[in-house]
Design an enzyme around this catalytic site. Structure first.
Site, PDB file in Angstrom:
ATOM      1  N   GLY A  19       0.833  -1.198   0.000  1.00 15.99           N
ATOM      2  CA  GLY A  19       0.000   0.000   0.000  1.00 15.99           C
ATOM      3  C   GLY A  19       0.855   1.230   0.000  1.00 15.99           C
TER       4      GLY A  19
ATOM      5  N   GLY B 221       0.601   5.812   0.532  1.00 19.34           N
ATOM      6  CA  GLY B 221      -0.123   7.046   0.736  1.00 19.34           C
ATOM      7  C   GLY B 221       0.678   8.186   0.163  1.00 19.34           C
TER       8      GLY B 221
ATOM      9  N   ASP C  78      -3.590  11.261  17.560  1.00 14.83           N
ATOM     10  CA  ASP C  78      -4.362  10.894  16.367  1.00 14.83           C
ATOM     11  C   ASP C  78      -5.247   9.677  16.632  1.00 14.83           C
ATOM     12  OD1 ASP C  78      -5.143  11.404  13.762  1.00 14.83           O
ATOM     13  OD2 ASP C  78      -3.498  10.289  12.841  1.00 14.83           O
TER      14      ASP C  78
ATOM     15  N   PRO D 150     -10.905   5.659  14.730  1.00 16.88           N
ATOM     16  CA  PRO D 150     -11.137   4.249  14.383  1.00 16.88           C
ATOM     17  C   PRO D 150     -10.096   3.681  13.425  1.00 16.88           C
ATOM     18  CG  PRO D 150     -13.215   5.443  14.405  1.00 16.88           C
ATOM     19  CD  PRO D 150     -12.139   6.480  14.584  1.00 16.88           C
TER      20      PRO D 150
ATOM     21  N   ASP E  61       0.003   3.952  14.562  1.00 19.33           N
ATOM     22  CA  ASP E  61       0.399   5.257  14.039  1.00 19.33           C
ATOM     23  C   ASP E  61       0.869   6.213  15.118  1.00 19.33           C
ATOM     24  OD1 ASP E  61       0.945   7.349  12.452  1.00 19.33           O
ATOM     25  OD2 ASP E  61      -1.049   7.573  11.607  1.00 19.33           O
TER      26      ASP E  61
END
Length: 304
Positions: free
Chosen positions: A39, A41, A159, A162, A177
């Site tokens: 993945g 970002g 942060d 969900p 994270d």
């Protein structure tokens, strides 16, 4: 049982990462053999990996590295370094571990265990809310993770939402994270945060200089997360950043017992205290929240 690729994609620790069809990646990253791109970002890519010197070893690691265009960006580099620093110092089953890292020079990467399950955001996206006792259990474990961070390094997570709660098939929950972790002294304003979606769970004091940001700010975000786990929707749903900020600062969320009839009053009371605009009206510490949630889980067992 989910596949290796599905498991790792579910554990991607940055919001906004999109799963891509697996592709072979040649070469190594430090002592790690990169097997597939799982993945990516805007700032990072995540790879499935195993130790390069142990080709027979299982692919049990997820490596997150900065994309090349961010190698000279001080903020992106600091986030990777912060995640590595915190993840190697906080020892909790409810906080993702950073097993090793290479953050002194590009490509600035962190190595984490591969986690099974789905994020709470992915669970909610299926349209199926967890049972009430399960929602409380997820929140309690998140609070335990927040307490571990606060007690170990004196930092807030920054942060909580969900998408940063990994829930295993057995219900075990891990806080993901750690790049936004910060001390109250170096807390940043919302405008410096690159993830706009986070605003749905952002404490009002994070968008104003009137009140100091501390661990109670994480508890507000936890309250927003628990509200969504119970009702299926976040407490505020403004369609623009400005609208969300205004709602967090001035508007009370709809009564939880109105949105989710049958919710016991003590549960609704705790959630709304967590969502208080004034940090002084919230529970003082994550440990206090843990202690309140534990008996509520038992009382709510069997309730939907």
């Amino acid at each position: 049982m989910t596949t290796t690729d599905q498991v790792t994609a579910a554990a991607l620790p940055r919001l906004g990462l999109k799963q891509k069809p697996p592709r072979k990646v040649l070469g190594r990253l430090g002592p790690w053999q990169l097997l597939r791109t799982l993945g990516e970002g805007s700032m990072t890519r995540v790879y499935l990996a195993r130790p390069a010197e142990a080709e027979s070893a299982p692919a049990a690691y997820a490596i997150k590295s900065l994309r090349r265009e961010w190698w000279n960006d001080p903020t992106a580099i600091e986030m990777q370094r912060r995640e590595a620093w915190v993840g190697q110092r906080v020892n909790s089953p409810h906080v993702v571990s950073v097993l090793s890292a290479g953050v002194a020079a590009p490509p600035h990467y962190t190595v984490m265990p591969m986690l099974e399950g789905q994020t709470a955001a992915q669970l909610l996206a299926t349209g199926h809310k967890p049972a009430l006792s399960a929602a409380l259990w997820i929140a309690r474990q998140a609070a335990q993770g927040l307490d571990a961070i606060w007690q170990s390094v004196g930092m807030t997570h920054g942060d909580v939402k969900p998408a940063n709660l990994m829930v295993g098939a057995d219900g075990h929950t891990t806080l993901l994270d750690l790049g936004f972790c910060e001390t109250p002294r170096d807390a940043r304003g919302w405008a410096e945060r690159p993830v706009v979606g986070t605003l749905r769970y952002l404490a009002p004091e994070r968008v104003t200089s009137a009140t100091t940001v501390d661990v109670r700010s994480d508890l507000y975000s936890l309250g927003a997360t628990l509200y969504e786990l119970i009702t299926g929707r976040p407490p505020h749903d403004g369609q623009t950043p400005a609208a969300l900020i205004q709602q967090h600062r001035t508007e009370r969320p709809e009564c939880l017992r109105t949105v989710a009839p049958g919710t016991p009053k003590p549960v609704a009371s705790l959630v709304h205290r967590l969502l208080s605009k004034d940090p002084m009206r919230r529970p003082a510490t994550p440990a206090e929240v843990v202690n309140e949630l534990a008996p509520l889980e038992i009382e709510c067992f069997g309730l939907r």
